[in-house]
Write a protein that holds these residues in place. Sequence first.
Motif: not given
Length: 510
Positions: A24, A34, A64, A123, A127
């Motif tokens: 990222r 990440t 994110t 992941t 989230e």
Amino acid sequence: MDNDKPEECKVCFDNFDEALRRPRSLPCGHTFCTVCIVDMIKNSQFTCPNCRADHNTLALTDVTQLPINYGMESFIRRLKGVSLKPAQTKAPTKRPQDGPRGISKKLRSLLQEEMNKVISLITACDEKLSQLGKYGKKVKDLKTGHNLLEDRLNGLLEQNKAAKELVEQEETSVEDMSTEGEEEKQQLQAVLECLDTVNSLQEVGMAIDDADRRSVVTEDWIQKCQEQFPNVNTVHTSVKVQESIRLALDMIPTEAVATAAPLHLGDSASTILEKFDKINTNKLTVDDLGRMRQVLEAGRVYTVHQDQHGLRSSRITTQDGRLYLHTLQSQPAPLHAHTIQFTDVVGTLDCSSTLVFLDLGWAGSTRGRVHIRLSPNTPAGRQFTLLCTGQRGHTYANTNLLKVYDKGGKWERLLGGDYQYNDGEGGASLLPDLQGDYRGSGSAGDVGCYYVDDAQSAQFIIFTRDHRPSGCYSAVFGKVESGLEVVKAAVNHSNIREVTVVDCGVVLTM
């Protein structure tokens, strides 16, 4: 910093992958995995390890929010493909061993699939935890709102309690005074009986003296009643407190909240916050408008409309006991506004007679409101309504008046309504056919157009003086109901093109 291994994160020195350690990019352009960026966010130390650029001002709460470096992923896939190809000049390489402990390639593949599933779940957990964190803040805000409302409700209850105590004191005073009055009345009846039965001169003198003394006492009681009642402070406080609480209660729906119809939250793939936002809307019905005087006066009620022109909104206001629907604007309703569908409100308009309004202004301020009663059974009248509400995407709002004909004469009238170019060259019809049964103009306040089949038939004229209809070719579809003095003041303005339609809309009938 070592750049010989671009496929490697420069913080943990692990290779990037397309699962847990996806590359990222930071705003400064440097790329990290990440996992390492998540640690930066958790530790609130969001400084680029490479160039030391400070990114704490971004106030990131979720990894994110930073973009994936797809170019780096593509490069890594290409790099892996090159490293797997055997050199053309070398002899065929020996088939690699199945791996440590003799695990077969098939089993290793199965293990890798399971690892990928677990990584994907991790992941997904991250989230969902991020969504729960944000949702938790929303729930906390709801709780705070309830606490604030409870404080205000308690304040209302305290006001009601204090007013009730005043009323109870007044009630006691009335009862005491009434008891005293009944006693006075009995005393007077006894005096009257005594006066009626006297038999000697001595008894006459005594009876008259008793009557005089009792009369003074009774007159004092009457004067005290007159001065003491009503208690202005008690009655005023009671009336105001009851009015305030009644207005608050009138805004509460008559049906219980618990019995409201269940809300469909849409696709199960929606995030927690998306579903929360769908629930947390201040949507109204047409029936609610009549109970919301305070909210309407505060300017917090809007209609919303979504069509080919995008999402638009319009205000609903109240003035002199009337509800006004203003023209649609190309912007969403303000945050925390109460909203209602535009089409639901427009559907309440009286089909036999529509009252619209134009707010005229000049020199930087609105000078007055003009109410015009239209005949919707004429196509030109329906078109005028459309241009006042803006529902076809065009509106008279923010257009200037164009011309004054025969200023000071018997045919005095003004021209306006070029919603296209605002210079008199535009104003095309919104409807395919404006032919209908129109009358000629004969008095001040008539609203119409010259020719319904003209290229500028959306332009309108307003007559300001009474005159004979002969020789006038206007097709009248409306009448100024109030505000003609504002139109006359606009006509007398030195430059008519400085006069604008500041706002427009329709009057709602509820």
